[in-house]
Scaffold this motif. Sequence first.
Motif, mmCIF file in Angstrom:
data_model
loop_
_atom_site.group_PDB
_atom_site.id
_atom_site.type_symbol
_atom_site.label_atom_id
_atom_site.label_comp_id
_atom_site.label_asym_id
_atom_site.label_seq_id
_atom_site.Cartn_x
_atom_site.Cartn_y
_atom_site.Cartn_z
ATOM 1 N N GLU A 101 -4.196 4.707 -6.632
ATOM 2 C CA GLU A 101 -5.227 5.100 -5.659
ATOM 3 C C GLU A 101 -5.508 6.597 -5.731
ATOM 4 O O GLU A 101 -4.685 7.377 -6.207
ATOM 5 C CB GLU A 101 -4.889 4.652 -4.232
ATOM 6 N N ASP B 292 0.828 -1.213 0.000
ATOM 7 C CA ASP B 292 0.000 0.000 0.000
ATOM 8 C C ASP B 292 0.860 1.259 0.000
ATOM 9 O O ASP B 292 1.998 1.231 0.465
ATOM 10 C CB ASP B 292 -0.846 -0.021 1.288
ATOM 11 N N ASP B 293 0.313 2.354 -0.494
ATOM 12 C CA ASP B 293 0.954 3.672 -0.431
ATOM 13 C C ASP B 293 2.387 3.628 -0.950
ATOM 14 O O ASP B 293 3.285 4.253 -0.380
ATOM 15 C CB ASP B 293 0.976 4.185 1.024
HETATM 16 MG MG MG Z 1 -3.430 3.102 0.055
#
Ligand code: MG
Length: 292
Positions: free
Chosen positions: A237, A180-181
């Motif tokens: 995202e 993620d990220d």
């Molecule tokens: Mg994320």
Amino acid sequence: QAKRLGKDRHAVYDEHLHEQTVEYQRTEAALRNALDEQRLAVYFQPIVDLADDHVVGFEALVRLRDETGRIVTADRFIAVAEQSGLIVPIGTWVLQESCRTIAALRHRTGRPLTVAVNLAAQQASRADLADTVLHALGDTGLPTEALTLELTESALLEADDATLEQLVRLSELGVVIGLDDFGTGYSSLTYLRRFPVSHLKVDRSFVSGMTSDSGDSTIVRAVVRLASDLGLEWIAEGVETSEQRRELAAMGPGYAQGYLFSRPVPADQLPGLLDRGCELGHRPLDAGPLGR
Ligand code: MG
Ligand code: C2E
Ligand code: MG
Ligand code: MG
């Protein structure tokens, strides 16, 4: 004079610290109450295939319903949940609830939908991680390959060999591991080889700047390129505009998530969302046609 100034500065600093402590305690108490009183909820945000906008799955995002019924988003309390350790019982509940909801949706629609659940470092490092995950899958009948666990770079950085073993075990059973990220942490790229990661999520901070800032655009391209060169999938995202969507789609096969397609919605709205399709979904920040 200087001494007096210094003292005042301390007073200001102490007051600030005090406010932070009070705020922390207030949030922790609210979180504890919400957990006790079952006022937590899971919202789901669709993840779409950039080639044709069809929904392939959802990210599960925890929400808190306050005493007045207002929905509070995760960014307001997740840090406190992690610091207080409450993320462990909350996370187990979110996992169970997410698997249950998506198993039912797959059954109802006959579509091979997936669900991505966020995993805090504290959850990942527990000795019972694999058992907790497999229990949720077994309990709800969701197939292993329909579940993704999203970890951040910092969570991986904290991971020891025992955690790695559990992630490998889950991955061998079919559970998907996503990072993620991506690009915001300190992960060295060797992590991508050491861990059984199968997709990268391009962080929203880069996506939101990509059509106006050449630096952000370069980072998005680099992450996408890195993912495809390593044979990993990528998900952008925080996609909010059709311009971002167009540029991303031109980068090759990939996936996207963001307000352009849909905000996170409660479980009861998922069948309607799937019937309507995200192409027809509400786009509060950019109402223009997708122009394919
Ligand atoms: Mg994320
Ligand atoms: P994340 O995993 O990166 O999730 C994406 C966040 O961006 C979500 O915020 C989502 O509502 C928001 N978002 C999605 N699309 C857009 C967009 O187009 N524009 C903007 N401005 N925002 C968008 P949320 O739900 O407040 O969650 C914040 C973070 O809290 C998550 O970031 C994740 O790290 C954490 N989190 C959320 N739910 C859970 C959970 O169940 N367990 C754990 N451990 N962490 C969670
Ligand atoms: Mg996430
Ligand atoms: Mg994020």
